[in-house]
Structure formats: structure tokens, C-alpha cells
Design a protein around this motif. Structure first.
Motif, PDB file in Angstrom:
ATOM      1  N   THR A  75       0.857  -1.190   0.000  1.00 55.81           N
ATOM      2  CA  THR A  75       0.000   0.000   0.000  1.00 55.81           C
ATOM      3  C   THR A  75       0.891   1.237   0.000  1.00 55.81           C
ATOM      4  N   SER A  77       0.822   5.289   0.158  1.00 60.86           N
ATOM      5  CA  SER A  77      -0.042   6.415   0.532  1.00 60.86           C
ATOM      6  C   SER A  77       0.734   7.729   0.490  1.00 60.86           C
ATOM      7  N   ARG A 132     -10.847   7.059   1.627  1.00 61.59           N
ATOM      8  CA  ARG A 132     -10.416   6.406   2.870  1.00 61.59           C
ATOM      9  C   ARG A 132     -11.466   6.666   3.932  1.00 61.59           C
ATOM     10  N   SER A 198     -16.202   8.648   5.814  1.00 61.58           N
ATOM     11  CA  SER A 198     -15.227   8.932   4.760  1.00 61.58           C
ATOM     12  C   SER A 198     -14.411  10.169   5.111  1.00 61.58           C
ATOM     13  N   GLN A 203      -7.636  11.747  -0.966  1.00 66.73           N
ATOM     14  CA  GLN A 203      -7.221  10.541  -0.260  1.00 66.73           C
ATOM     15  C   GLN A 203      -6.671   9.478  -1.211  1.00 66.73           C
ATOM     16  N   HIS A 205      -4.609   6.801  -3.159  1.00 60.67           N
ATOM     17  CA  HIS A 205      -3.508   5.928  -2.764  1.00 60.67           C
ATOM     18  C   HIS A 205      -3.487   4.711  -3.671  1.00 60.67           C
TER      19      HIS A 205
END
Length: 343
Positions: A75, A77, A132, A198, A203, A205
């Protein structure tokens, strides 16, 4: 930039196959028209169906034991500051992913047929997400929890009063709920932040699923190796092994900066966060030596990240308050752990 590499969960939430995980990554596409959806992609192809991802990952598991992960989840970010540098989130992050996976393979201390591992030797699929939600472990949710518990209790009491199971003043209890909602420390859009809400803002990613086996299904490539670089003798042959996590994280940042012309501040770098844990005094000394403009930006970034800062910046080591300093260190420790492999 925060990067995590996590081994496939065996049992628990995910099965031996990849279908559940791939299905989880499809959550944002639910209810969207095809032209609005984000598809999986790899180094050379776009718009790869989820079914193909599952089929390819699950078929690439030769000679793996039941206790070994079939794939790893990466992941990536980017921070809001980094995202603000992008022109088109989806396309730019897709471009970055393809460069990032070159850094990934370059971090292996392995050879295939007498040559270093290259990006064509791995089987991976990636997907861009733009949303997210707050988790129960997030600071905002945790610090709002005492208020949430009292509100829930009052709502339950109101129902009991309505069912005549308990005496009480419903109007007064509703006023108490209103006061608690206002008193909760963390809000978004005027509403108390709760788990599942949310998050506002950009956001975007990246999620990457990469097979444990190489593309030929003959060799094992584990980023979870406990070795950075070593050699072992197998069947009379010397075999290289290992994965350099630090190299991967540093190169991932450098690739982003070079790709998008991003000027990374000292406190944004993986190396500086790691230095804070290993040599906090050296970290702070380096921070104080930054040019005034860069130091101002650094302090702003630290403040916005939620790390507790001192009211006055010390001019020498003797002025460091140990209690506050340790709070700072713990805050950065969380950030560093976010950039490490979790096996």
C-alpha cells in the motif's frame, strides 16, 4: 509517503486464495458506471478485470507450503502535500507505480538465471483508490469514543423510556446528546468523526498485489525476508537471498521526487524519520541547521501530522525537555512503523 508491505493473511479474514482480497479492492467500483471505475493494471496493461487478477495470482503458487503467503500487499499512501503536486491523480499514480515496481525488484538480493531480478520477473497488479474511511484505531475516533459511548447510552435510555421500561425525561436526554455532540474534540463537516466515516480531501492511494513467486513460477521472491543481503548454499550451489527494505523506501521517495519534480522537506523523508528513532538528538540537531524557510515548512508539516511540538524551539540540546521530547519521538515512531514491512 507511507509504504507498507504486508504478507497475505493465512486464515482469519483472507483465505489461501486472492479472491477475497481482490474483491475488497473492488469496493469503490460498486454502483459506478464502467467509465467511472478504476481497473487493475500492471507494468504494461490497463483495464485488467478482477477475475484475471485472481486467476493469475492463484495459479502462480508452485511449491509453496500451506503456511507460506501466496502474495504480498503493498500500500502506497502519498501525503496530501505530495498529492497536490500531481496533475491527474489516477494517471500520475499509475505512472509512478510502474516506476516504483522497478525500485521494488532492484531491492532484491537475488539472481534469476545469473542476472539481477528485473520488473519482467514479477507478477503484480495494482489499483488506484480515492477514498479512505476513519478506522477505530485512528486518533480522532479513539478520542471521540468516550463521547460516543455516552451518546449511545443516552439513545438506549430514550428507547427504554419510550417502551415505558424506564422513567426519564426524553427532552432532557436529547439536550445532553446535543451537548456531547458539540463537545466531541474531533469533527468533520460539523459532524462528530466516527468509525466508517469517509475522510475529506484528496485521499488517493495505491494498492498493489504481488505474487510470492516470480512470473515463471519457478523462484520465490519474498519482500518479507529477514535478510537484507546474504548468501546460502543449496544443493551445492551458492544462492543470493534477501530484500533491502531501507533501499526500497528511500528509492520510492527519490523516484516520486524525480518523476514529479517534488521538493521533499527534511522531515518528510523516510531516512530522517528513521534517524529520529535511532538518534533523536542528531535528528533534532539536523532540523535546527536547516535554512530558515525550510525549517519553517518542516515545523508546519510536523504540526499538521499531529506530532506534539514544543511551544518554543530549543536552541541547544540542554534545553530539550525530556518528557516532551519522548512524546515527539513516539509520534515519529508510529510514522516509521507505517513505513515498514509487517509480516
Amino acid at each position: 509517503m507511507y509504504i507498507t508491505i504486508t504478507a497475505q493473511k493465512l486464515g482469519g479474514n483472507y483465505s489461501q486464495g486472492s479472491a477475497d482480497f481482490v474483491g475488497y479492492l473492488e469496493k469503490e467500483n460498486q454502483g459506478l458506471d464502467p467509465e467511472e471505475q478504476e481497473f487493475f493494471f500492471n507494468q504494461y496493461k490497463d483495464q485488467i478485470p478482477a477475475e484475471e487478477v485472481v486467476r493469475q495470482i492463484d495459479a502462480n503458487t508452485a511449491k509453496l507450503e500451506k503456511t507460506e503467503p501466496r502474495f504480498y500487499s503493498i500500500t502506497v499512501s502519498p501525503s496530501k502535500k505530495e498529492l497536490s503536486r500531481l496533475q491527474n491523480n489516477s494517471e500520475d499514480l499509475k505512472k509512478y507505480t510502474r516506476e516504483l515496481m522497478k525500485d521494488y525488484v532492484a531491492s532484491f538480493n537475488r539472481e534469476i538465471n545469473g542476472r539481477p531480478v528485473n520488473v519482467d520477473d514479477i507478477k503484480y497488479y495494482a489499483k488506484i483508490e480515492h477514498q479512505r474511511c476513519f478506522k477505530g484505531t485512528d486518533k480522532q475516533v479513539r478520542e471521540n469514543q468516550p463521547f460516543a459511548a455516552k451518546i449511545l447510552q443516552l439513545k438506549n435510555d430514550i428507547q427504554k423510556v419510550k417502551r415505558k421500561e424506564h422513567p426519564g425525561n426524553i427532552a432532557q436526554m436529547k439536550r445532553e446528546i446535543s451537548k456531547l455532540e458539540k463537545a466531541a474534540p474531533h469533527k468533520q463537516g460539523g459532524l462528530r468523526i466516527v468509525q466508517g466515516m469517509s475522510k475529506e480531501g484528496n485521499q488517493s492511494h495505491i494498492h498493489i498485489i504481488v505474487s510470492r513467486r516470480d512470473a515463471s513460477n519457478k523462484f520465490s521472491l519474498s519482500p518479507g525476508s529477514k535478510y537484507r543481503a546474504s548468501e546460502v548454499t543449496l544443493n551445492g550451489k551458492t544462492v543470493k537471498r534477501g530484500f533491502d527494505r531501507d533501499k526500497f523506501f528511500r528509492n520510492a521517495e527519490n523516484t516520486f521526487d524525480k518523476t514529479f519534480g517534488y521538493q521533499r522537506n527534511f522531515v518528510e523523508s523516510y531516512s530522517s524519520r528513521k534517524e529520529f528513532i535511532k538518534n533523536p538528538k542528531g535528528y533534532f540537531s539536523s532540523l535546527m541547521k536547516l535554512p530558515t524557510s525550510e525549517k519553517t515548512v518542516a515545523m508546519k508539516i510536523l504540526k499538521e501530522s499531529g506530532i506534539p511540538m514544543m511551544p518554543n524551539i530549543p536552541t541547544n540540546k540542554a534545553q530539550l525537555a525530556l518528557k516532551v521530547f519522548n512524546r515527539l519521538r513516539r509520534g515519529v515512531d508510529i510514522a516509521v512503523k507505517s513505513s515498514s514491512i509487517g509480516i
